[in-house]
Motif scaffolding. Structure first.
Motif, PDB file in Angstrom:
ATOM      1  N   THR A 100       0.837  -1.202   0.000  1.00  0.00           N
ATOM      2  CA  THR A 100       0.000   0.000   0.000  1.00  0.00           C
ATOM      3  C   THR A 100       0.869   1.248   0.000  1.00  0.00           C
ATOM      4  O   THR A 100       2.030   1.224   0.430  1.00  0.00           O
ATOM      5  CB  THR A 100      -0.922   0.046   1.229  1.00  0.00           C
ATOM      6  N   ALA A 101       0.318   2.315  -0.495  1.00  0.00           N
ATOM      7  CA  ALA A 101       0.917   3.647  -0.395  1.00  0.00           C
ATOM      8  C   ALA A 101      -0.101   4.533   0.297  1.00  0.00           C
ATOM      9  O   ALA A 101      -1.194   4.752  -0.228  1.00  0.00           O
ATOM     10  CB  ALA A 101       1.266   4.195  -1.774  1.00  0.00           C
ATOM     11  N   ASP A 102       0.250   4.971   1.506  1.00  0.00           N
ATOM     12  CA  ASP A 102      -0.687   5.774   2.310  1.00  0.00           C
ATOM     13  C   ASP A 102      -2.028   5.067   2.460  1.00  0.00           C
ATOM     14  O   ASP A 102      -3.091   5.663   2.316  1.00  0.00           O
ATOM     15  CB  ASP A 102      -0.883   7.168   1.697  1.00  0.00           C
ATOM     16  N   ASP A 103      -1.977   3.771   2.727  1.00  0.00           N
ATOM     17  CA  ASP A 103      -3.140   2.926   3.020  1.00  0.00           C
ATOM     18  C   ASP A 103      -3.992   2.635   1.794  1.00  0.00           C
ATOM     19  O   ASP A 103      -5.059   2.035   1.919  1.00  0.00           O
ATOM     20  CB  ASP A 103      -4.005   3.547   4.129  1.00  0.00           C
ATOM     21  N   VAL A 127       7.383  -3.305  -8.039  1.00  0.00           N
ATOM     22  CA  VAL A 127       6.122  -2.660  -8.382  1.00  0.00           C
ATOM     23  C   VAL A 127       6.426  -1.187  -8.623  1.00  0.00           C
ATOM     24  O   VAL A 127       7.040  -0.526  -7.773  1.00  0.00           O
ATOM     25  CB  VAL A 127       5.096  -2.804  -7.241  1.00  0.00           C
ATOM     26  N   ASN A 128       6.040  -0.676  -9.752  1.00  0.00           N
ATOM     27  CA  ASN A 128       6.262   0.740 -10.046  1.00  0.00           C
ATOM     28  C   ASN A 128       5.140   1.574  -9.444  1.00  0.00           C
ATOM     29  O   ASN A 128       3.956   1.283  -9.657  1.00  0.00           O
ATOM     30  CB  ASN A 128       6.337   0.977 -11.554  1.00  0.00           C
ATOM     31  N   TRP A 129       5.534   2.587  -8.700  1.00  0.00           N
ATOM     32  CA  TRP A 129       4.556   3.489  -8.062  1.00  0.00           C
ATOM     33  C   TRP A 129       4.848   4.911  -8.489  1.00  0.00           C
ATOM     34  O   TRP A 129       5.994   5.373  -8.451  1.00  0.00           O
ATOM     35  CB  TRP A 129       4.640   3.374  -6.538  1.00  0.00           C
ATOM     36  N   THR A 130       3.806   5.615  -8.914  1.00  0.00           N
ATOM     37  CA  THR A 130       3.934   7.000  -9.369  1.00  0.00           C
ATOM     38  C   THR A 130       3.528   7.947  -8.255  1.00  0.00           C
ATOM     39  O   THR A 130       2.429   7.838  -7.702  1.00  0.00           O
ATOM     40  CB  THR A 130       3.051   7.253 -10.603  1.00  0.00           C
ATOM     41  N   GLY A 131       4.439   8.864  -7.919  1.00  0.00           N
ATOM     42  CA  GLY A 131       4.150   9.847  -6.875  1.00  0.00           C
ATOM     43  C   GLY A 131       3.422  11.042  -7.448  1.00  0.00           C
ATOM     44  O   GLY A 131       4.009  11.822  -8.206  1.00  0.00           O
ATOM     45  N   ARG A 132       2.170  11.174  -7.093  1.00  0.00           N
ATOM     46  CA  ARG A 132       1.363  12.254  -7.677  1.00  0.00           C
ATOM     47  C   ARG A 132       1.126  13.418  -6.723  1.00  0.00           C
ATOM     48  O   ARG A 132       0.714  14.491  -7.151  1.00  0.00           O
ATOM     49  CB  ARG A 132       0.021  11.703  -8.156  1.00  0.00           C
ATOM     50  N   GLU A 133       1.386  13.211  -5.434  1.00  0.00           N
ATOM     51  CA  GLU A 133       1.190  14.291  -4.463  1.00  0.00           C
ATOM     52  C   GLU A 133       2.503  14.562  -3.755  1.00  0.00           C
ATOM     53  O   GLU A 133       3.184  13.644  -3.283  1.00  0.00           O
ATOM     54  CB  GLU A 133       0.106  13.910  -3.451  1.00  0.00           C
ATOM     55  N   VAL A 134       2.838  15.851  -3.657  1.00  0.00           N
ATOM     56  CA  VAL A 134       4.081  16.253  -3.005  1.00  0.00           C
ATOM     57  C   VAL A 134       4.014  15.901  -1.530  1.00  0.00           C
ATOM     58  O   VAL A 134       2.991  16.068  -0.870  1.00  0.00           O
ATOM     59  CB  VAL A 134       4.310  17.762  -3.198  1.00  0.00           C
ATOM     60  N   GLY A 135       5.136  15.384  -0.989  1.00  0.00           N
ATOM     61  CA  GLY A 135       5.208  15.078   0.434  1.00  0.00           C
ATOM     62  C   GLY A 135       5.730  13.689   0.684  1.00  0.00           C
ATOM     63  O   GLY A 135       6.035  12.921  -0.241  1.00  0.00           O
ATOM     64  N   LEU A 136       5.848  13.353   1.979  1.00  0.00           N
ATOM     65  CA  LEU A 136       6.313  12.031   2.388  1.00  0.00           C
ATOM     66  C   LEU A 136       5.155  11.037   2.333  1.00  0.00           C
ATOM     67  O   LEU A 136       4.054  11.337   2.795  1.00  0.00           O
ATOM     68  CB  LEU A 136       6.875  12.103   3.811  1.00  0.00           C
ATOM     69  N   HIS A 137       5.404   9.845   1.819  1.00  0.00           N
ATOM     70  CA  HIS A 137       4.387   8.808   1.707  1.00  0.00           C
ATOM     71  C   HIS A 137       4.856   7.540   2.414  1.00  0.00           C
ATOM     72  O   HIS A 137       6.035   7.187   2.349  1.00  0.00           O
ATOM     73  CB  HIS A 137       4.078   8.505   0.236  1.00  0.00           C
ATOM     74  N   ASN A 138       3.912   6.878   3.081  1.00  0.00           N
ATOM     75  CA  ASN A 138       4.207   5.632   3.786  1.00  0.00           C
ATOM     76  C   ASN A 138       3.964   4.464   2.835  1.00  0.00           C
ATOM     77  O   ASN A 138       2.828   4.178   2.453  1.00  0.00           O
ATOM     78  CB  ASN A 138       3.320   5.503   5.027  1.00  0.00           C
ATOM     79  N   THR A 184       8.355   1.821   4.732  1.00  0.00           N
ATOM     80  CA  THR A 184       9.434   2.715   4.344  1.00  0.00           C
ATOM     81  C   THR A 184       8.803   4.001   3.837  1.00  0.00           C
ATOM     82  O   THR A 184       7.582   4.058   3.584  1.00  0.00           O
ATOM     83  CB  THR A 184      10.327   2.086   3.263  1.00  0.00           C
ATOM     84  N   GLY A 185       9.619   5.030   3.699  1.00  0.00           N
ATOM     85  CA  GLY A 185       9.101   6.301   3.206  1.00  0.00           C
ATOM     86  C   GLY A 185       9.584   6.593   1.807  1.00  0.00           C
ATOM     87  O   GLY A 185      10.666   6.173   1.392  1.00  0.00           O
ATOM     88  N   CYS A 186       8.778   7.307   1.080  1.00  0.00           N
ATOM     89  CA  CYS A 186       9.177   7.811  -0.234  1.00  0.00           C
ATOM     90  C   CYS A 186       8.671   9.240  -0.338  1.00  0.00           C
ATOM     91  O   CYS A 186       7.471   9.491  -0.145  1.00  0.00           O
ATOM     92  CB  CYS A 186       8.606   6.955  -1.360  1.00  0.00           C
ATOM     93  N   THR A 187       9.596  10.164  -0.586  1.00  0.00           N
ATOM     94  CA  THR A 187       9.235  11.579  -0.625  1.00  0.00           C
ATOM     95  C   THR A 187       9.080  12.042  -2.061  1.00  0.00           C
ATOM     96  O   THR A 187       9.965  11.811  -2.898  1.00  0.00           O
ATOM     97  CB  THR A 187      10.301  12.435   0.079  1.00  0.00           C
ATOM     98  N   VAL A 188       7.955  12.674  -2.334  1.00  0.00           N
ATOM     99  CA  VAL A 188       7.700  13.262  -3.647  1.00  0.00           C
ATOM    100  C   VAL A 188       7.901  14.761  -3.522  1.00  0.00           C
ATOM    101  O   VAL A 188       7.297  15.409  -2.660  1.00  0.00           O
ATOM    102  CB  VAL A 188       6.270  12.947  -4.127  1.00  0.00           C
TER     103      VAL A 188
END
Length: 775
Positions: A467-470, A491-502, A525-529
């Motif tokens: 999951t990304a942010d649940d 798994v490729n995940w696209t960051g569409r919203e600025v900020g830190l994501h869980n 883990t975190g991924c920052t957009v």
């Protein structure tokens, strides 16, 4: 009283036709001889308008009676008999507002009224006669005697109030209408005819009925031989021999019963008859399929699979039959009661309809197999005893398939015992990574997770969810061999919203496996957009200081909030708010605020040798002496940064080591992230110098200064100092220094900046000449 009414034929040229002479004379004339206009003085009974019983003078007048049927049709009675009475016996005139309809109390008179009311309706001859007979017999009801509000006497003849007696036809008086002084109407509503549905299937007779009315009544529902109506001599009640007594405007009833006995007594073709209590009937013909002599469902085996799936097998023994005749459309009801005893104990019930494998024709010897459900054994390792008590074609179910004779239902039960051993199972989410961990908006990160089954046994088709942010971004079922890590992804995940994501991986998120430690089923883990222009110094306005930068964000944590009574973890998600702040303050120091004393020279005089002129100049112009210097002199720059964040200080507490921290730290500015830019009097950029941290750690407050350089005074003295020098040729005026400090934050770079002015007053050679002249 005598009167004469001639027959008059009135031709209505513009419309409706010809009115019969019979419509011009009173309906009761053939029973009383009275005509409209006849009067008397002895009407004895209850007067609705006066709300009391009286004896009053009367006159017979003609109204129009209108009976409105459901669906829009209506019947009009042009010679509706009404008696007007006087409000007081001594009044000179009859009060038309006190009029009310009367009908002569006899079966023929009620029959005439019935015929006029029903004249516009299409009813079968038998049903109409039955309805009419039921209504006309009301005239002989012993309830209609002195004291009854619908009973009247006039000249020793008996009458019934029309609005009261038509209730026994299911008709309600609604209102009176004054069309003119000579034309008045009585308006009635006729309630709906009864409704009936009846079908026979699966050995059951299913009946749905609905009746309507305006008074207390007794509804009857029976079965008769086909075509026997209205002969109820051999009718069989479908309501346990009881009438349905009701006063409701709408009375509904649904019945379901085995029809074997009905077919035995009445034959295979029957009529279902509903009498709504008024004599209105609905009749539905039903064919009862022939019942075989033998029909039996016999359970043969119970099976509990390795995955704790419970299966029931049974076979059919008996005569061949069409499934639709004796099996409910929903299927055959099967039921099992499961008792679990062991480290955890409990009782479970499985009840389902089997319909997927029933052939159109069922033959003797055919076998069926039905999956009833998954038995929940427990989550605590150990040995469990499973006892199952099951029924094929549950005899207690209202939709059971037909079995013949009734004794056949006695062999529908089967029992079995099973033993299940649970070994300790621990599913572990070992890690999850996002590469890269910082991406631009609408860019992608590659997610890879590692999970492991710490157990003696392989686990089949375990659900794994990322999951990304649940929000679920990937879900898969994988076999997890014992004690062997496996990878999930990439798994490729696209960051569409600025900020830190869980970014989270969870093993067995739906609690299918009896895990001894579900708390380690999750890793994060975190991924920052970051915005694509994040970190630009243009974020600081050149015309003013922006010495404080701050941001806030919300991050989800998934954790176990409760362990249920069967040792089952209950998961939830909490969203937590965090914030971070960066503050920057800058101080320039020309050292010219240290006053020199020629009579008492000191070491600092070498740096503040222009103070003798600068101090009075600064005071006169409202400046700080340490922010004024000579052209060619140097000055110090000291920057203080303060960074704070409450990151992961509010991780929710949960059961079994949850929630999992996301990880990562934010420490504020690091070397290379504090710079000073210098500009001349015209605002032209000169150069950039990276500042060095001279005190303070990685978090909290830190001090930054210019790097050390070698300086030479006029007397040739060389020193190591943290200064930047102005140009010796600059004329008087302000020069600018801007400080930019950046720090990696949750949404990209935090940037704070300051702007300082240094006043140039005179040149370095002015101090040399003045020193000479004064010496």
């Amino acid at each position: 009283m005598k009167g004469f009414l001639a027959f008059v034929f009135v031709f209505i040229l513009l419309g409706a036709g010809i009115a019969s002479a019979a419509d011009e004379e009173a309906m009761m004339k053939k029973y009383t001889g009275w005509e409209y206009g006849n009067q008397g003085s002895d009407l004895n009974g209850y007067i609705p308008a006066l709300n009391k019983r009286v004896v009053r003078p009367w006159e017979l007048v003609k109204w129009t009676g209108i009976f409105k049927f459901d669906g829009g049709k209506s019947t009009k009675i042009n010679n509706y008999d009404v008696f007007n009475v006087k409000r007081k016996a001594e009044d000179p005139n009859f009060d038309k507002e006190n009029g009310f309809g009367l009908v002569y109390k006899s079966q023929p008179a009620l029959g005439d009224l019935f015929d006029k009311i029903i004249s516009s309706q299409s009813i079968s001859t038998k049903q109409k006669k039955y309805y009419r007979d039921t209504f006309t017999k009301s005239s002989d009801d012993p309830v209609f005697v002195d004291g009854n509000e619908f009973y009247y006497k006039v000249l020793r003849k008996e009458y019934l109030r029309t609005s009261g007696i038509v209730q026994r036809m299911g008709i309600r008086f609604k209102s009176t209408e004054k069309v003119s002084e000579t034309n008045r109407q009585a308006i009635y509503e006729v309630t709906k005819w009864p409704e009936l549905k009846a079908t026979a299937a699966a050995g059951s007779l299913n009946v749905e009925m609905k009746t309507y009315g305006v008074s207390e009544r007794d509804v009857r529902i029976v079965a008769t031989k086909k075509g026997a109506f209205p002969d109820f001599k051999n009718a069989i009640s479908l309501n346990e021999g009881k009438l349905i007594h009701t006063s409701a405007a709408t009375q509904s009833k649904t019945l379901k019963m085995k029809y074997q006995e009905l077919a035995h007594q009445l034959g295979e073709d029957i009529d279902i008859v509903v009498d709504d209590g008024y004599g209105r009937t609905a009749i539905k013909s039903v064919h009862l399929p022939k019942m075989p002599q033998e029909m039996d469902y016999i359970p043969t085996k119970l099976t509990l699979t390795e995955g704790n799936q419970l299966w029931l097998k049974w076979k059919y023994v008996g005569e061949e039959f069409k499934a639709g005749d004796h099996i409910d459309g929903r299927g055959i009801p099967n039921i099992a009661r499961v008792t679990v005893k062991g480290p955890e104990s409990g009782i479970q019930k499985f009840e389902q309809m089997y319909n997927s494998g029933i052939p159109a024709t069922v033959k003797t010897g055919q076998e069926f197999s039905h999956y009833l459900g998954k038995v929940y054994v427990g989550r605590t390792p150990g040995t469990y005893k499973i006892s199952v008590d099951a029924f094929a074609n549950n005899p207690s179910h209202p939709s059971r398939a037909t079995e013949v004779p009734d004794v056949a239902y006695r062999n529908n039960e089967i029992k079995a015992d099973f033993t299940v051993k649970l070994v300790p199972i621990d599913l572990v989410a070992q890690s999850i990574t996002a590469t890269p961990s910082r991406i631009g908006k609408n860019s992608q990160a590659s997610i890879i997770a590692k999970v492991k089954n710490v157990s003696e046994e392989d686990q089949k088709q375990v659900m794994i969810r990322i999951t990304a942010d649940d929000d679920t971004i990937y879900e898969v079922r994988k076999d997890m061999p014992a004690n062997k890590p496996i990878s999930v992804g990439p798994v490729n995940w696209t960051g569409r919203e600025v900020g830190l994501h869980n970014i989270t991986v969870q093993v067995d998120p739906v609690n299918e496996v009896p895990d001894v430690n579900p708390g380690n089923n999750i890793a994060s883990t975190g991924c920052t957009v970051i915005a694509n222009n994040s970190g630009s110094s243009s974020d600081c306005n050149s015309s003013s200081n922006q010495s404080t930068a701050k941001t806030s964000w919300t991050i989800p944590y998934r954790y176990i909030y409760e362990i249920a009574e069967v040792n089952r973890p209950l998961w939830t998600t909490a969203w937590v708010n965090y914030s971070e702040h960066l503050n920057v303050s800058t101080q320039v120091n020309t050292k010219q605020g240290i006053e020199t004393d020629p009579l008492h020279p000191k070491e600092s005089d070498r740096e503040s040798r222009g103070s003798w002129a600068i101090i009075p100049y600064a005071k006169k112009n409202g400046l700080k002496a340490n922010e004024v210097t000579r052209a060619g002199y140097g000055y110090e720059l000291k920057v203080t940064t303060n960074y704070s964040t409450d990151w992961e200080t509010k991780v929710p507490r949960g059961f079994n080591e949850t929630a999992r921290p996301i990880g990562g730290t934010y420490i504020g500015p690091t070397p290379g992230e504090a710079i000073a830019k210098f500009y001349d009097r015209s605002g032209n950029y000169i150069k950039t110098i990276r500042l060095e941290r001279t005190s303070g750690g990685n978090t909290g407050t830190a001090v930054w200064e210019l790097p050390k350089i070698e300086g030479t005074f006029l007397d040739g003295t060389k020193v190591m100092e943290r200064k930047v020098y102005t140009d010796k040729d600059w004329s008087d005026g302000d020069v600018t220094v801007k400080v930019y400090v950046t720090a990696e934050g949750s949404k990209g770079k935090l940037i704070a900046c300051t702007t300082n002015k240094i006043r140039i007053f005179g040149g370095m050679y002015d101090d040399t000449q003045n020193v000479r002249s004064r010496s």
